[in-house]
Enzyme design. Sequence first.
Site, PDB file in Angstrom:
ATOM      1  N   LYS A  83       0.787  -1.153   0.041  1.00  0.00           N
ATOM      2  CA  LYS A  83      -0.109  -0.009   0.016  1.00  0.00           C
ATOM      3  C   LYS A  83       0.847   1.147   0.031  1.00  0.00           C
ATOM      4  CE  LYS A  83      -0.618   0.303   5.132  1.00  0.00           C
ATOM      5  NZ  LYS A  83      -0.288   1.400   5.423  1.00  0.00           N
ATOM      6  N   ARG A 159       2.026   4.742  17.796  1.00  0.00           N
ATOM      7  CA  ARG A 159       0.802   5.112  17.726  1.00  0.00           C
ATOM      8  C   ARG A 159      -0.095   4.547  18.759  1.00  0.00           C
ATOM      9  NH1 ARG A 159      -0.778   5.283  11.153  1.00  0.00           N
ATOM     10  NH2 ARG A 159       1.141   6.245  10.700  1.00  0.00           N
TER      11      ARG A 159
END
Length: 297
Positions: A83, A159
Site C-alpha cells: 500500500k 501510535r
Amino acid sequence: MAGKKIRIGTRRSRLAIEQANLVIAALQRGFPEIITEKAFIRTEGDKVLDKPLPAFGGKGVFITELEDALMNGEIDLAVHSAKDMPAELDKSLVIAGVLPREDARDVLVSKKGALPREGDKKEGDGFVIGTGSPRRQLQIKELYPKAICKGLRGNITTRLQKLRDGEYDGIILAAAGLKRLGLLVEEDLEYRFLSYGEMVPAGGQGIIAIEGRSGDAVLKLVQEISDTKAYEELETEREILRKLNAGCHEAVGVFSQHQGDKMQIYMALEKEGQLCRMYESGNAKNRQACIKKLIRG
C-alpha cells in the site's frame, strides 16, 4: 543462485523487519541453499515524523531510498508494504512477487469502554479519532458523523502509545500490521474491525510486495514463492489507482478479493465533496471488465 548472497533491503521499523523476515523465511523454505542478508535503509518517511505524508511527498516517502539502493546495485530485493508503493514504478524495476495476503481490513482501536456503542445518539460526538489518511477520514465520518479526525504519524507501537496517553479516543490501524506484530491481544484495548462495506482499504493493504530489478536472475526465485491470488488482487488495485491517477493525496480506497472463480472489487472515493461507494463482481479471468465498469461509474 546457490552460494550467492541475496541482499534484501528493508526499513528499520519493527513491522518492516517482520515483513522482511517473512520474505526471507519463504525464500529459504523454497530454496534452502540460498544465503540472505538484510540491509537496513532509512527513508524520508522515517526521518520526517512531524508532518502528514501528503505534505512532503506522499507514497514515495517510504520506498524511494530503497528503490535507489536497488537501482544502484546496493541491494538485490526490496520488501515493501504494497500500500506504500506508488501506482507507477521506474521502468527498470518490477514487483516480482508477493506473499499471501493478510487481513486487509482497517481496525478502530480504542481504550476499553471509550468507543461509542452502536445506536449511541451522540454518534461519536467529540470522539477524537487519530488518522492522517484522507481515505480513512472520509469514510470514518459516515460511521461517526460527529467525530473529530486528528492527524497521526509514527510506527504502530508509537501510535498505540499515543492512544494510551490520551491524545486520541481511538485510532485507525491496518489489521495486517497488528496481526503480524501480535498486537491484537492488548488487555487494555478493544478493537472494532471495519468491514469492507464500512471502510474500503488502501490499494495493496495487507500485501507484502517484493521489488527487484527487471531481468535479474533472483526474480525467478521470487516468482516461485509468489502467491498468485494476492498478486492478481494487487495488480487489479494498482491498475484502478493508475487509471484514477490516485496517490496518497486523494481519498481513494480500492480492494479486490478472489471468491472462487469470481473477483469482487470494492471502491470508495470522494466526488464533489461526497463519499461515493462502488462495487463490482465478475469472472476473475475477465477482471478488466469489472475495472472498466468501476472507472466508468
